[in-house]
Design an enzyme around this catalytic site. Structure first.
Site, short mmCIF file in Angstrom:
data_model
loop_
_atom_site.label_atom_id
_atom_site.label_comp_id
_atom_site.label_asym_id
_atom_site.label_seq_id
_atom_site.Cartn_x
_atom_site.Cartn_y
_atom_site.Cartn_z
N HIS A 1 -56.74 -9.06 6.21
CA HIS A 1 -55.33 -8.81 5.97
C HIS A 1 -55.20 -7.66 4.97
O HIS A 1 -56.18 -7.27 4.32
CB HIS A 1 -54.62 -10.07 5.46
CG HIS A 1 -55.13 -10.57 4.14
ND1 HIS A 1 -55.97 -11.65 4.02
CD2 HIS A 1 -54.92 -10.13 2.88
CE1 HIS A 1 -56.25 -11.86 2.74
NE2 HIS A 1 -55.63 -10.93 2.03
P1 TYD Z 1 -56.63 -17.38 3.04
O1 TYD Z 1 -55.42 -16.50 2.98
O2 TYD Z 1 -57.08 -17.89 4.35
O3 TYD Z 1 -57.83 -16.63 2.33
P2 TYD Z 1 -58.53 -15.25 2.80
O4 TYD Z 1 -57.63 -14.64 3.85
O5 TYD Z 1 -58.55 -14.39 1.56
O6 TYD Z 1 -59.86 -15.57 3.29
O7 TYD Z 1 -56.36 -18.61 2.06
C1 TYD Z 1 -56.90 -19.88 2.26
C2 TYD Z 1 -55.87 -20.96 1.91
O8 TYD Z 1 -55.56 -20.93 0.52
C3 TYD Z 1 -54.56 -20.80 2.66
O9 TYD Z 1 -54.15 -22.09 3.07
C4 TYD Z 1 -53.61 -20.26 1.63
C5 TYD Z 1 -54.17 -20.81 0.33
N1 TYD Z 1 -53.95 -19.92 -0.82
C6 TYD Z 1 -53.09 -20.33 -1.82
O10 TYD Z 1 -52.47 -21.40 -1.77
N2 TYD Z 1 -52.92 -19.50 -2.91
C7 TYD Z 1 -53.58 -18.33 -3.01
O11 TYD Z 1 -53.40 -17.62 -4.03
C8 TYD Z 1 -54.46 -17.91 -1.94
C9 TYD Z 1 -55.19 -16.60 -2.01
C10 TYD Z 1 -54.60 -18.75 -0.88
#
Ligand code: TYD
Length: 139
Positions: free
Chosen positions: A49
């Protein structure tokens, strides 16, 4: 594409190392959120993303991983292998994190609280947002 890597100053002595990070001094923004990834399963790629506004600094405080940065025109792979180095990820930058060592702890300092509306998760939408692709799909 310029990759901005930070080398933080360890305060080391015979007891070991300590790194302190202060907003606006060591980190070029106000730190509104901190999160970290650990126990990352083998072979996993995360991220995929970009953000509209959010700025971040990624630090592999333990173990190692790689970060692919993509501004829509150029891609760079940044290995993060030392607890005293970090990479700046601006807004409008697609990122993928992979090659996590089993012991990797990837710390992220972020300029804003979590906001799903700030995410661009569709790669074509990302390319359009940075002007790397026309509405009709032209490069
Ligand atoms: P995700 O966006 O899938 O992480 P990445 O794309 O960086 O690998 O995030 C994993 C989960 O954590 C998703 O359910 C959203 C949650 N999350 C939060 O609640 N707060 C945050 O600050 C972040 C980064 C993720």
């Amino acid at each position: 594409m310029q990759v901005v890597k930070y080398v933080f100053q360890p305060h080391g002595d015979e007891r070991g190392q300590l790194i302190a990070l202060e907003e606006h001094a060591d980190i070029p923004f106000e730190i509104k959120r901190v999160y970290y990834m650990y126990d990352t399963a083998e072979g996993v790629h995360r991220g995929f993303h970009a953000h509209k506004e959010l700025e971040q600094i990624l630090i592999s405080v333990h173990g190692s991983c790689k970060v692919l940065l993509d501004n829509g025109r150029e891609k760079k792979v940044v290995p993060l292998e030392r607890p005293y180095e970090g990479v700046y990820v601006s807004s409008g930058m697609w990122r993928e994190m992979y090659d996590f060592s089993p012991d990797a702890v990837l710390l992220v300092l972020a300029s804003e609280p979590y906001d799903e509306a700030d995410y661009i998760r569709d790669y074509d939408e990302f390319l359009r947002s940075v002007g790397a692709k026309g509405e009709d799909g032209d490069e």
